[in-house]
Design a protein around this motif. Structure first.
Motif: not given
Ligand code: ZN
Ligand code: KG4
Length: 333
Positions: A110, A114, A135, A301
């Motif tokens: 993840h 980003h 985040s 996201d």
């Molecule tokens: Zn995220």
């Protein structure tokens, strides 16, 4: 190469088609609204909502890109970090497609997703750069030596910056997640109305801390009556934001100077924050350094960043394994 990306790590169900890690053909993002009544994401509710929507969202991503599954050359899905139930929905769906159609599959971290959001949008960005990932779950400064080669310079040792924005937004009676709304409200307020603490600002190094700031706002609000809170809501929002952003800006500029890095990026949901973008652009400009950040829908996201990260990974290492516990590629977490 046409890459299908799937992302379900939290409360966004997203599918995207990206060509060669650069060109977005589609990026469908459905933000689950069901959690607002709970004031936070409920993992089991999120998993079930992903189950309901993943197939329609995937179909829409293919149709907006005007392609069929047979045209897809690589499938990438977020494998973590995130909520386990929600992650499993997207990951299992993506692996099922890959297995059935014999398409190579790459599991994506993840956070690396980003990082890839900026590579996707800014071809002029140097492969060696500094990134501030901010985040709802992470606050970290990472030196990207090249894609896949990272040095974690520092991170929060308690709450994430986005978490603090959401908690303060909740205290001020804004919706959930309240970061963007707090940002909007702060435009009408005085950032110097209250001097909230700037935790770890003076400490050397690149650590962050946000739990004290959140508590300071809660304690401050407890001393006010409802009338005063209402009257000064925007001032309190602006003052909190100023304290939160000051530390992010200071440590990022410090890292850029100390490490002699000219290209700096912002990524993650809080990268959409207008005050952070403005202050950091100004401060880095004074130092002859460049700041890049993704467009708003690539900050939070989304599957396009996952497709891009999957593509870059595949170029380096080939496909991942189609096993339940595919080993994380990245040692950032
Ligand atoms: Zn995220
Ligand atoms: O990257 P993201 O979508 O999810 C995680 O990986 O956590 O980030 C979501 C976070 C939330 O905490 C949200 O309130 C925050 O990003 N956020 C903002 C803004 N837009 C989103 N925080 C401050 N200002 C904004 N404009």
């Amino acid at each position: 190469m046409l890459v299908l990306g799937i992302e379900t790590s939290c409360d966004e169900t997203s599918a995207a088609v990206v060509r060669d890690g650069r060109e977005i053909l589609s990026n469908v993002i459905l933000s689950q609204t069901v959690h607002s009544k709970y004031g936070g994401v409920v993992p089991e509710v999120a998993s079930r909502a992903h189950l309901k929507t993943i197939i329609p969202i995937y179909n829409q991503a293919l149709s907006e890109a005007k392609i069929a599954l047979n045209d897809v050359e690589l499938i990438a899905a977020t494998m973590g970090p995130g909520l386990v139930g929600p992650l499993l929905v997207g990951l299992t769906f993506a692996k099922g497609l890959a297995y059935a159609k014999n398409i190579p599959f790459v599991p994506v971290n993840h956070i690396e997703g980003h990082i890839a959001a900026n590579l996707l949008e800014h071809p002029q960005l140097g492969s060696h750069h500094l990134t501030l990932i901010v985040s709802g779950g992470h606050t970290m400064l990472v030196e990207v030596k090249q894609f896949g080669d990272y040095e974690l310079l520092g991170q929060t040792h308690d709450d994430a910056a986005g978490e603090a924005f959401d908690k303060v937004a909740k205290l001020l009676g804004l919706g959930y997640p309240g970061g963007a709304e707090l940002d909007r409200l702060a435009h009408e307020g005085d950032p110097n109305y209250v001097k909230f603490p700037r935790a770890v600002l003076k400490e050397p190094g690149y650590r962050f801390s946000y739990s004290g700031l959140k508590t300071a706002v809660a304690v401050y609000l407890r001393k006010l009556n409802q009338k005063d809170i209402k009257k000064h809501k925007a001032d309190i929002a602006a003052s909190f934001q100023e304290a939160a952003v000051a530390v992010l800006v200071e440590k990022t500029v410090r890292a850029a100077v100390e490490r002699n890095i000219t290209d700096i990026t912002l990524s993650g949901g809080v990268a959409a924050n207008s005050r952070l973008r403005k202050l950091l652009t100004e401060r880095l400009g004074e130092q002859n350094r460049r700041l890049f950040y993704p467009s708003p829908e690539l900050c939070t996201d989304n599957a396009a960043m996952i497709a891009a990260a999957g593509y870059y990974r595949y170029q380096k290492e080939g496909p991942g394994e189609l096993i339940a516990n595919a080993v994380p590629y990245l040692k950032l977490v």
